[in-house]
Motif scaffolding. Structure first.
Motif, PDB file in Angstrom:
ATOM      1  N   VAL A   1       0.857  -1.195   0.000  1.00  0.00           N
ATOM      2  CA  VAL A   1       0.000   0.000   0.000  1.00  0.00           C
ATOM      3  C   VAL A   1       0.892   1.245   0.000  1.00  0.00           C
ATOM      4  N   GLU A   2       1.892   1.218   0.905  1.00  0.00           N
ATOM      5  CA  GLU A   2       2.741   2.415   1.045  1.00  0.00           C
ATOM      6  C   GLU A   2       3.533   2.708  -0.231  1.00  0.00           C
TER       7      GLU A   2
ATOM      8  N   VAL B   1      -2.886   6.926  -1.810  1.00  0.00           N
ATOM      9  CA  VAL B   1      -3.877   6.086  -1.128  1.00  0.00           C
ATOM     10  C   VAL B   1      -4.315   6.813   0.147  1.00  0.00           C
TER      11      VAL B   1
ATOM     12  N   ALA C   1      -6.738   6.724   3.667  1.00  0.00           N
ATOM     13  CA  ALA C   1      -7.548   5.898   4.578  1.00  0.00           C
ATOM     14  C   ALA C   1      -8.727   6.743   5.049  1.00  0.00           C
TER      15      ALA C   1
ATOM     16  N   CYS D   1      -0.995   4.003   4.499  1.00  0.00           N
ATOM     17  CA  CYS D   1      -1.616   4.865   3.482  1.00  0.00           C
ATOM     18  C   CYS D   1      -0.882   6.213   3.467  1.00  0.00           C
ATOM     19  N   HIS D   2      -1.094   6.968   2.373  1.00  0.00           N
ATOM     20  CA  HIS D   2      -0.352   8.235   2.262  1.00  0.00           C
ATOM     21  C   HIS D   2      -1.056   9.382   2.979  1.00  0.00           C
TER      22      HIS D   2
ATOM     23  N   ARG E   1      -4.526  10.188   5.869  1.00  0.00           N
ATOM     24  CA  ARG E   1      -5.538   9.637   6.763  1.00  0.00           C
ATOM     25  C   ARG E   1      -6.580  10.716   7.066  1.00  0.00           C
TER      26      ARG E   1
END
Ligand SMILES: CCC/C=C/C(=O)SCCNC(=O)CCNC(=O)[C@H](O)C(C)(C)COP(=O)([O-])OP(=O)([O-])OC[C@H]1O[C@@H](n2cnc3c(N)ncnc32)[C@H](O)[C@@H]1OP(=O)([O-])[O-]
Length: 717
Positions: free
Chosen positions: A82-83, A89, A91, A108-109, A111
């Motif tokens: 994911v990272e 990305v 969340a 994730c990038h 939040r």
């Protein structure tokens, strides 16, 4: 599993789907891998949002899977995937992001969280550390001190606090997924290279050594003997001092040690046991899922000592309107002040307004006529309580539930004073009642299933773990405490000191040894009970060390006769610098007193070692637990274990007394009890219980199978 769709033209939306909390089971992990693949390979998709089904982002790794070999894609490379995604990305955190759920979000990038969402890394409570990169990413994102706090306490923070900490990028009160999609659209063209938390340097701290030393001291003090909090500190230290890849290697090593430790197994058992006790049943066959609780909008609390005050606060905080009643005017005024300030403090902590208008005060019983439930918390005196129940029965409207906060008196006797004994149950709170998580709900022989369901539900509303237990002297908790205390006293008679007994029990993991605890709660409490039981009368021609046909230790009574009631009088099993002092110091007077006692009674002190203290105190307590199961007072070992961990400071990393018996080995527990009973035939509590023998004969089954060996409750429905 995970669902995939494309929304707003260019956003790939991944929805975790595994009710009730979208735990990261093998199927969910596979689902994430597959759907992420889809999103990243779809040329129309410019950015990705990960969210959870039904307003809950993710409750973490699926704890049920921990007991079997790993299947499906492992979490660490999944989060790494994911990272390292080339598309941003985001969340979308609703409801909860806990453990592996938050670790996924850290991968994730961006939040985005709802302001009321709860975020945390509670693995420490499961005997683990955040082992999917959480211990390495969190300090890089929010700094070492805040990461130490969150990871070693396992506490949850709200979305609002998460924003302050820098854990999330944005907080919303609107629909989180919609906001996250909007956000994803806005960053679609920005390459996420600078957003990969694993590449962040860990923020510098002026004195790392002192910081970690202090943290280590705190965790060792808070949970003696527990491995997980120590490993958490070590893992964060790796994040602060090593490059990411080496830190991850250290996290992996520490996690492997914890994962295979008995402590993790014990704490995971405790997690599920806390939930299992909610599925209560009664010998009549009545059950949690077939009984509807009564509605409780208004309650009355009678007696505003320490317990009554705490109960009132717990009820108000649960949204119940309370009439708090006390006949003594001075006590009533003091209680009013104390309750108001407890409510104010609690509200401040939770960031809400104090619900002072939810409580009113009365010095008479009249308001009882108009409430749904009464909890009496008067002095532990049967005659007084009986009179009160008679009055209440005459005063209350039909259907009012009558509850007693007794810690061990006979609920049937109280019920027999009322016109409707089916409405009577015990609600045994633990001090301080607005803080302690445990509630023993005691059903008598005539309590209706609805009365039990009502008390259980009310406990839940107050944020407590309620355990339904049968009616007997001391119920579960205090009944088991009796042989434990007795052994400690006998050990003093036989040659040891309060300091040594306490040291052994504290090394085992109790927050306080039995004598320090007794000094704190007051020696006079037990003294009064023993007086009421006629135990203070020595029969003529008998030794003072025999009462009612069994061995008895008069040591506690002798101290009380000297006015040594513990901390409150500045003297007890220890000495304190003043009445109310808290630092226990060994008391030479007490040692001399013990020697004199032994001489007087012809006892020769012998060397008592660590093993004997532990075995005699704990095995006697466990043996009583087996008796309780045999008598049907507790429905299963989980009930006993939850009561002991939440109410009696049994160390959670040892699961509870019944779980611990299984860890030690039932055969060994039986042999040692037989040995001690042979040495002390005048102590009935050391005689191994039949259920223990039966379990050993049947090959010592694991704790979750013990119910098969208990008498089946007879359904009378
Ligand atoms: C390399 C690995 C690194 C990562 C490690 C981790 O993530 S460790 C994990 C770190 N995460 C945590 O420690 C979080 C643990 N969970 C919680 O703290 C709470 O469940 C909650 C706050 C998520 C919801 O509270 P609430 O009062 O709304 O509901 P409730 O509590 O009554 O639960 C409802 C049902 O869901 C069940 N269940 C729940 N979570 C899990 C799970 N992770 N798994 C499986 N099951 C789970 C629960 O047993 C219950 O089942 P039942 O009895 O109906 O058959």
């Amino acid at each position: 599993m995970a669902q995939y769709s494309r929304v707003s033209g260019t956003v790939g939306l991944i929805t975790l789907l595994n009710p009730p909390v979208n735990a990261l089971s093998a199927a969910v992990r596979q689902g994430i891998v597959d759907t992420l693949d889809k999103a990243l390979s779809d040329r129309k998709v410019k950015s990705v949002v990960i969210c959870g089904h039904n307003g809950k982002f993710c409750g973490g790794a699926d704890i049920r899977e921990f007991s079997s070999p790993l299947t499906g894609p492992p979490l660490i490379p999944l989060i790494q995937g994911v990272e390292s995604a080339a598309k941003p990305v985001v969340a979308a955190i609703d409801g909860v992001a806990l453990g592996g759920g938050l670790e996924l979000a850290l991968g994730c990038h961006y939040r985005i969280a709802h302001s009321k969402a709860r975020l945390g890394l509670p693995e420490v409570h499961l005997g683990l550390l955040p082992g999917a990169g959480g211990s390495q990413r969190l300090p890089r994102l929010i700094g070492v001190p805040a990461a130490l706090d969150l990871i070693t306490t396992g506490r949850h923070v709200t979305g609002a606090e998460a924003l302050q900490l820098g854990l999330v990028d944005k907080v919303t009160d609107r629909n989180t997924v919609d906001e996250a999609v909007k956000f994803a659209l806005s960053v679609a063209d920005q390459p996420p290279n600078s957003r990969r938390v694993s590449t962040f340097p860990c923020p510098r701290h002026p004195d790392l050594d002192a910081l970690f030393e202090g943290a280590m001291q705190r965790v060792r003090q808070r949970a003696r003997g527990a491995l997980a909090p120590v490993a958490c500190v070590q893992a964060i230290r790796a994040a602060a001092t090593l490059p990411y890849a080496q830190g991850m290697e250290r996290e992996r090593e520490l996690m492997a040690t914890l994962f295979t430790s008995g402590q993790a197994r014990a704490q995971q058992y405790h997690f599920f046991a806390q939930r299992a006790v909610g599925r209560w049943s009664m010998p009549s066959g009545a059950r949690w899922d077939t009984t509807k609780p009564g509605a409780v909008h208004k309650a009355m609390v009678i007696g505003l000592g320490t317990m009554g005050r705490g109960i009132s606060v717990a009820l108000v905080q649960a949204g119940v309107s309370v009439v708090a009643m006390e006949t003594n005017e001075k006590q009533l005024m003091e209680a009013k002040q104390a309750i108001s300030s407890m409510l104010e403090r609690g509200a401040k902590r939770r960031g809400v307004a104090p619900a002072l208008d939810k409580i009113r005060y009365s010095w008479n019983m009249e308001p009882a006529a108009d409430v749904d439930l009464v909890i009496e918390a008067v002095f532990e005196d049967m005659a007084l309580k009986k009179k009160l129940f008679q009055q209440l029965s005459a005063l209350c409207k039909p259907g009012t539930f009558l509850c007693s906060n007794t810690s061990g008196l006979d609920v049937d006797q109280l019920a027999s004073e009322t016109r409707h004994p089916e409405l009577v149950v015990g609600m045994h709170f633990f001090a301080p009642a607005h803080v302690m998580k445990l509630l023993e709900v005691v059903y008598g022989s005539r309590s209706s299933p609805q009365a039990v369901a009502t008390a259980m539900e009310l406990g839940k509303r107050m944020g407590k773990v309620s355990v339904a237990v049968g009616n007997c002297r001391g119920f579960v908790g205090n009944r088991m405490l009796k042989p434990y205390l007795e052994q400690a006293f006998f050990l003093l008679e036989e040659g040891t000191t309060p300091e040594f007994v306490d040291q052994v029990l504290e090394e085992f993991g109790f927050a306080m040894g039995v004598f320090r605890m007794s000094d704190l709660s007051g020696l006079d409490v037990g003294w009064r009970v023993r007086k009421a039981d006629g135990l203070l009368n020595v029969s003529e021609g008998h030794s003072a060390r025999i009462r009612q046909g069994c061995r008895y230790s008069p040591l506690g009574d002798l101290l009380c006769e000297q006015g040594r009631f513990g901390q409150k009088t500045g003297r007890g099993w220890y000495q304190y610098d003043k009445p109310g002092g808290r630092v226990a110091k060994p008391d030479p007077w007490l040692h001399g007193f013990l020697e004199k006692f032994r001489t007087q009674h012809g006892l020769v002190a012998h060397r008592i070692d660590h093993q004997e203290v532990l075995e005699r105190c704990l095995y006697a307590l466990m043996n009583e637990g087996f008796r309780i199961l045999e008598d049907g007072i507790a429905a299963g070992p989980e009930d006993i274990d939850v009561i002991y961990v939440l109410g009696y400071s049994w160390p959670p990393h040892r699961g509870g007394p019944m779980f611990y018996a299984g860890m030690v080995g039932l055969q060994k527990v039986l042999e040692r009890l037989e040995h001690y009973h042979q040495e002390h035939p005048d102590i009935p509590s050391l005689k191994p219980c039949n259920l223990l023998r039966k379990l050993v004969v049947n090959g010592s089954p694991p704790v979750h199978k013990w119910r098969e060996f208990l008498k089946k409750p007879q359904s009378q429905l």
